[in-house]
Design an enzyme around this catalytic site. Structure first.
Site, PDB file in Angstrom:
ATOM      1  CE  LYS A  65       0.304  14.018   3.089  1.00 11.66           C
ATOM      2  NZ  LYS A  65       1.189  12.850   3.203  1.00 11.66           N
ATOM      3  CG  ASN A  66       0.563  11.838  -0.705  1.00  9.21           C
ATOM      4  OD1 ASN A  66       1.045  12.265   0.345  1.00  9.21           O
ATOM      5  ND2 ASN A  66      -0.490  11.041  -0.730  1.00  9.21           N
ATOM      6  CB  CYS A 161       3.054   3.821  10.253  1.00  6.89           C
ATOM      7  SG  CYS A 161       1.670   4.711   9.666  1.00  6.89           S
ATOM      8  NE  ARG A 166       2.451   3.842   5.397  1.00 11.76           N
ATOM      9  CZ  ARG A 166       2.156   5.135   5.339  1.00 11.76           C
ATOM     10  NH1 ARG A 166       1.842   5.793   6.414  1.00 11.76           N
ATOM     11  NH2 ARG A 166       2.183   5.769   4.183  1.00 11.76           N
ATOM     12  CG  ASP A 350      -4.368   9.110   2.174  1.00 10.03           C
ATOM     13  OD1 ASP A 350      -4.160   8.144   2.935  1.00 10.03           O
ATOM     14  OD2 ASP A 350      -3.466   9.629   1.498  1.00 10.03           O
ATOM     15  NE  ARG A 442       3.374  13.661   9.082  1.00 11.36           N
ATOM     16  CZ  ARG A 442       3.977  12.495   9.102  1.00 11.36           C
ATOM     17  NH1 ARG A 442       3.842  11.708  10.152  1.00 11.36           N
ATOM     18  NH2 ARG A 442       4.707  12.093   8.093  1.00 11.36           N
TER      19      ARG A 442
HETATM   20  C1  UD1 Z   1       1.240   6.831  -0.100  1.00 13.02           C
HETATM   21  C2  UD1 Z   1       0.707   8.133   0.436  1.00 13.02           C
HETATM   22  C3  UD1 Z   1      -0.346   7.885   1.494  1.00 13.02           C
HETATM   23  C4  UD1 Z   1      -1.420   6.933   0.989  1.00 13.02           C
HETATM   24  C5  UD1 Z   1      -0.803   5.688   0.387  1.00 13.02           C
HETATM   25  C6  UD1 Z   1      -1.833   4.776  -0.284  1.00 13.02           C
HETATM   26  C7  UD1 Z   1       2.683   9.525   0.248  1.00 13.02           C
HETATM   27  C8  UD1 Z   1       3.692  10.351   0.939  1.00 13.02           C
HETATM   28  N1  UD1 Z   1       1.805   8.883   1.013  1.00 13.02           N
HETATM   29  O1  UD1 Z   1       1.906   6.181   0.971  1.00 13.02           O
HETATM   30  O2  UD1 Z   1      -0.929   9.142   1.813  1.00 13.02           O
HETATM   31  O3  UD1 Z   1      -2.232   6.544   2.070  1.00 13.02           O
HETATM   32  O4  UD1 Z   1       0.172   6.041  -0.616  1.00 13.02           O
HETATM   33  O5  UD1 Z   1      -2.542   5.470  -1.232  1.00 13.02           O
HETATM   34  O6  UD1 Z   1       2.615   9.500  -0.971  1.00 13.02           O
HETATM   35  N2  UD1 Z   1       3.800  -1.883   0.985  1.00 13.02           N
HETATM   36  C9  UD1 Z   1       4.579  -3.006   1.184  1.00 13.02           C
HETATM   37  N3  UD1 Z   1       5.892  -2.927   0.864  1.00 13.02           N
HETATM   38  C10 UD1 Z   1       6.458  -1.813   0.351  1.00 13.02           C
HETATM   39  C11 UD1 Z   1       5.658  -0.679   0.157  1.00 13.02           C
HETATM   40  C12 UD1 Z   1       4.310  -0.735   0.479  1.00 13.02           C
HETATM   41  O7  UD1 Z   1       4.092  -4.033   1.642  1.00 13.02           O
HETATM   42  O8  UD1 Z   1       7.668  -1.814   0.073  1.00 13.02           O
HETATM   43  C13 UD1 Z   1       2.364  -1.923   1.356  1.00 13.02           C
HETATM   44  C14 UD1 Z   1       2.055  -1.026   2.553  1.00 13.02           C
HETATM   45  O9  UD1 Z   1       2.286  -1.692   3.753  1.00 13.02           O
HETATM   46  C15 UD1 Z   1       0.600  -0.681   2.357  1.00 13.02           C
HETATM   47  C16 UD1 Z   1       0.452  -0.721   0.837  1.00 13.02           C
HETATM   48  O10 UD1 Z   1       1.596  -1.377   0.314  1.00 13.02           O
HETATM   49  O11 UD1 Z   1      -0.213  -1.675   2.923  1.00 13.02           O
HETATM   50  C17 UD1 Z   1       0.331   0.637   0.204  1.00 13.02           C
HETATM   51  O12 UD1 Z   1       1.399   1.428   0.573  1.00 13.02           O
HETATM   52  P1  UD1 Z   1       2.015   2.531  -0.397  1.00 13.02           P
HETATM   53  O13 UD1 Z   1       1.156   2.692  -1.601  1.00 13.02           O
HETATM   54  O14 UD1 Z   1       3.439   2.240  -0.581  1.00 13.02           O
HETATM   55  O15 UD1 Z   1       1.859   3.809   0.506  1.00 13.02           O
HETATM   56  P2  UD1 Z   1       2.888   4.971   0.663  1.00 13.02           P
HETATM   57  O16 UD1 Z   1       3.578   5.237  -0.636  1.00 13.02           O
HETATM   58  O17 UD1 Z   1       3.716   4.758   1.870  1.00 13.02           O
END
Ligand code: UD1
Length: 470
Positions: A65-66, A161, A166, A350, A442
């Protein structure tokens, strides 16, 4: 002739079994695609389980998915040629991303169940509306590719979320470093790169998966070389980089903490195969373990799933890999183990909810520490309703194994929480009813169908239907 008779007999048999359960073929085997769980006449669709069956057999994994979501955003980049993605999971998040791409002018066409053809030659809009972004935050990652194609973009900010704040600050800061002027107003990001994107040295404060893949796609067509330091090492980032390279890009170092992207002047559509979903692999491995079962998970990739399977082995579960996948067989009782969810190659956040469900039945006390999200223990109270013994304090959960879980009505609050509650239902005594299927759909393709195939007793129905009341 004989084959047709056998086929007819099989179909008759399937319908007889369904009739006995009060189900239509659709209710049992076809999750509602793309609309989330169906509500008809104000009623809610649920998965019902009768726990206690040992799962035995084989499950084939779907595509990641990701990785697919990151790659679909990257599919905006080629200004020429078709892109053909194979092994694309048919889940609602993918459909939402396709809807977004269609809105921007990309032609998308599933020519087979899991083969998607995209044509991004003639984009028509640089604006991503809130009504689509709010359905799935990963669609925010169209921002960078739109900037690369148009030199400007207007993309709605994703909302909050259920598993914690996030933000998208790393995404925006990285783009600013690449020469983009960003204004955030009225819930939208207005971004302009009058001179195009330029290569930059970007440091991520946290190895965010989304920021890493987004910035790779943004930098692919930039002038000069970009470096992302403290990048996410997740396999999804490796797939995203490999995809850009298939289109003619130059990305190196994906899967390590430092990724280099040398911008090229044009990308062209190409074919690409999606790797299997490691979170789906871990979920079905837990399904085998929690039921004391023996399941071969076809398509599992050892390097991708190892952070989870090593923890299964800590719990006494046998995991054996071969070229086609992995065999997971479980003893009883399982043993307690401690888990710390952290970025790859750490234990994947996850899979934290499914593993928690499994550890409720392990012998001894387990401690789970969550370091990626602030609020990922919402499902804990639901597991307690099934007789589990768990306590949380901040980002730590302590689980003391119990002899048995008992079936109960429970509600999933996010994708992985819903899956975890269904797994608990498969091990619990008696009937459980699990809501939250709008989240499940999803990310899991044919979840109920795959579990039925290895002997689980579960069905999907409206709560007001005969099958739901049974
Ligand atoms: C992706 C995955 C999700 C998984 C997550 C962590 C997808 C579609 N989803 O989500 O299934 O749970 O990685 O492995 O790929 N953060 C910030 N600022 C930012 C971006 C992130 O502070 O600009 C923080 C977030 O709040 C969170 C952490 O970084 O606490 C990790 O988030 P991130 O790795 O970005 O997750 P996603 O890419 O949204």
């Amino acid at each position: 002739m004989l084959d047709i008779e056998i086929l007819n007999l099989t179909i008759v048999r399937v319908f007889c079994i369904l009739a006995m359960q009060g189900l239509s073929f659709n209710q049992a085997y076809l999750p509602r695609m793309y609309g989330g769980s169906r509500r008809s006449g104000g009623t809610l669709e649920k998965i019902y389980t009768m726990g206690g069956r040992r799962l035995v057999g084989e499950i084939a994994l779907s595509g990641s998915k990701n990785a697919t979501l990151a790659i679909l955003a990257g599919a905006l980049l080629p200004a020429a040629g078709e892109t053909v993605l194979t092994n694309v999971p048919r889940i609602s998040d993918v459909q939402i991303m396709c809807d977004m791409l269609n809105r921007l002018g990309v032609k998308t066409n599933f020519i087979e169940q899991n083969t998607l053809v995209l044509d991004s030659t003639n984009l028509v809009s640089h604006e991503a509306p809130y009504e689509l972004i709010k359905k799935m935050r990963a669609s925010f990652s169209v921002l960078g590719p739109l900037l690369a194609r148009f030199g400007r973009a207007r993309v709605a900010l994703p909302g909050g979320c259920d598993i914690g704040a996030r933000p998208v600050d790393f995404h925006l800061k990285g783009l600013e470093q690449m020469g983009v002027t960003i204004t955030v107003e009225h819930g939208f990001v207005e971004a302009i790169a009058p001179n195009g994107l330029v290569g930059a040295k970007i440091y991520l404060d946290f190895p965010s998966v989304g920021a890493t893949t987004h910035l790779i796609t943004a930098a692919a067509l930039a002038k000069g070389t970009s470096t992302i330091t403290n990048a996410a090492e997740e396999p999804d980032g490796i797939s995203c980089a490999a995809f850009i390279n298939r289109l003619g890009g130059r990305v190196e170092g994906a899967g390590t903490k430092t990724i280099q992207i040398e911008g090229v002047s044009q990308l062209t559509g190409a074919d690409f195969w999606m790797d299997s979903d490691r979170i789906e692999a871990g979920t079905y491995a837990v399904a085998a373990a929690i039921t004391g079962g023996d399941v071969y998970i076809r398509g599992a990739i050892e390097e991708h799933v190892e952070p989870a399977t090593l923890k299964l082995q800590d719990s006494g579960v046998d995991v054996v890999f071969d070229r086609g996948g992995m065999r997971v067989s479980a003893p009883r009782p399982l043993k307690a183990t401690n888990i710390k969810a952290s970025p790859h190659p750490g234990f994947p956040t996850d899979l934290q909810p499914p593993f928690a469900a499994m550890l409720t039945l392990a012998d001894g006390a387990s401690v789970i520490t969550e370091t990626v999200y602030e609020r990922r223990f919402k499902y804990i109270d639901e597991l307690a309703r099934m007789g589990a013994d768990l306590k949380t304090e901040g980002n730590i959960a302590v689980i003391t194994g119990v002899e048995r879980l008992t079936g109960a009505p429970v509600a999933g609050s996010d994708l992985r929480a819903t899956a975890a509650l269904i797994l608990a239902g498969l091990a619990a005594q008696g009937k459980s009813e699990i809501s939250g299927l709008q989240y499940l759909d999803r990310g899991y393709e044919k979840f109920a169908e795959k579990l039925l195939g290895v002997g689980a007793e579960l069905w999907r129905a409206d709560e007001s239907s005969e099958a739901g009341r049974k």
